[in-house]
Design an enzyme around this catalytic site. Structure first.
Site, PDB file in Angstrom:
ATOM      1  N   CYS A 134       0.852  -1.201   0.000  1.00 54.37           N
ATOM      2  CA  CYS A 134       0.000   0.000   0.000  1.00 54.37           C
ATOM      3  C   CYS A 134       0.884   1.246   0.000  1.00 54.37           C
ATOM      4  CB  CYS A 134      -0.976  -0.032   1.182  1.00 54.37           C
ATOM      5  SG  CYS A 134      -2.130  -1.415   1.149  1.00 54.37           S
ATOM      6  N   ASP A 189      -8.470  -0.956  -7.962  1.00 53.52           N
ATOM      7  CA  ASP A 189      -7.828  -0.033  -7.026  1.00 53.52           C
ATOM      8  C   ASP A 189      -7.968   1.404  -7.521  1.00 53.52           C
ATOM      9  OD1 ASP A 189      -6.270   1.319  -5.229  1.00 53.52           O
ATOM     10  OD2 ASP A 189      -4.506   0.038  -5.444  1.00 53.52           O
ATOM     11  N   HIS A 221      -7.349  -3.333  -3.591  1.00 50.53           N
ATOM     12  CA  HIS A 221      -6.285  -2.682  -2.832  1.00 50.53           C
ATOM     13  C   HIS A 221      -6.192  -3.341  -1.452  1.00 50.53           C
ATOM     14  CE1 HIS A 221      -3.658   0.687  -1.712  1.00 50.53           C
ATOM     15  NE2 HIS A 221      -4.271   0.672  -0.551  1.00 50.53           N
TER      16      HIS A 221
END
Length: 257
Positions: A134, A189, A221
């Protein structure tokens, strides 16, 4: 199966001391080092388990608390499982903390982590690998650009906002990166739309960076994080295969996991 020794450690930085998790194969031998940049939820049980898995494959792994300026991890209270409802509330508290970690501060911290690893007996001499998840994917790219002589490999998974119009965007580090880069993007995402993926790959290609960028079909995500609703087991196993393939090829040529 290799036994692993996991310990909580303290790493001095320019802005105080960062708490971190260190995972090493038992026995004390020097092993290639891997520095992990977590997602915004930070160091927690599932992250320690993942670090242990990497250490079990023959690596010394350091996972620092990226928000150490706010205190020890976790800097906000986390439930055992982060569903969509909990995620929103948690990010309301995390967002200002994330904004405090400017690229300048993050780079200074990364330098401290790399120096600490260079002096660690359990970490072998030579360059290290960076792994980011991330927000950590962007930190890994920036760190590789800031310390090209120390970083041999970069792996980033479901990174967000990696190639924006911001003059501090992570993709702008590409001309300074000498490491091999692997990026596994989440298909679903909104923080990394197709135009950013294209811009990022162009930046890496134009800079001559040896790299591979892949989109994981149907993955959201956060697909590697088993304590969240975004977890995708199939995509996660693909991530492990890609990660170990990179680490073994660059840090331990000829090794098998």
């Amino acid at each position: 199966m290799t036994d692993v020794r996991g310990t909580e450690v303290l790493v001095p930085t320019e802005d105080g001391t960062a708490d971190a998790y260190l995972a090493c194969p038992a026995g004390g031998a020097s092993r290639p080092a891997v520095l992990v940049f977590t997602d915004a939820f930070g160091v927690r049980p599932t992250v320690r388990e993942a670090a242990d898995r990497v250490a079990r494959a023959g690596y010394t792994v350091l996972v620092p608390n990226l928000f150490h300026r706010r205190g020890p991890a976790p800097v906000v209270e986390l439930p055992g499982f982060i569903d969509a409802r909990a995620r929103g509330a948690i990010f309301q508290r995390l967002r200002p903390i994330m904004q405090e970690l400017t690229p300048k501060r993050a780079t200074a911290d990364a330098g401290a982590y790399l120096r600490w690893l260079a002096e660690l007996p359990e970490a072998a001499d030579g360059p290290v690998a960076l792994v980011g998840y991330c927000m950590g994917a962007g930190l890994a790219l920036r760190t590789a650009g800031a310390f090209p002589d120390r970083v041999a490999a970069v792996a980033g998974f479901h990174g967000g906002r990696l190639a924006t119009d911001d003059p501090r965007s992570p993709h702008l580090a590409a001309p300074r990166i000498t490491a091999e880069v692997y990026l596994g993007h989440a298909d679903e995402d909104p923080s990394l739309p197709p135009e950013q993926i294209e811009r990022l790959e162009k930046a890496l290609t134009d800079a001559g960076v040896r790299h591979r960028c892949e989109v994981y079909p149907g993955a959201a995500h956060g697909f590697t994080q088993p304590d969240t609703a975004s977890y995708d087991e199939k995509a996660d196993e693909r991530h492990w295969a890609s990660l170990f393939g990179l680490l073994d090829r660059i840090l331990r040529p000829g090794a098998s996991t």
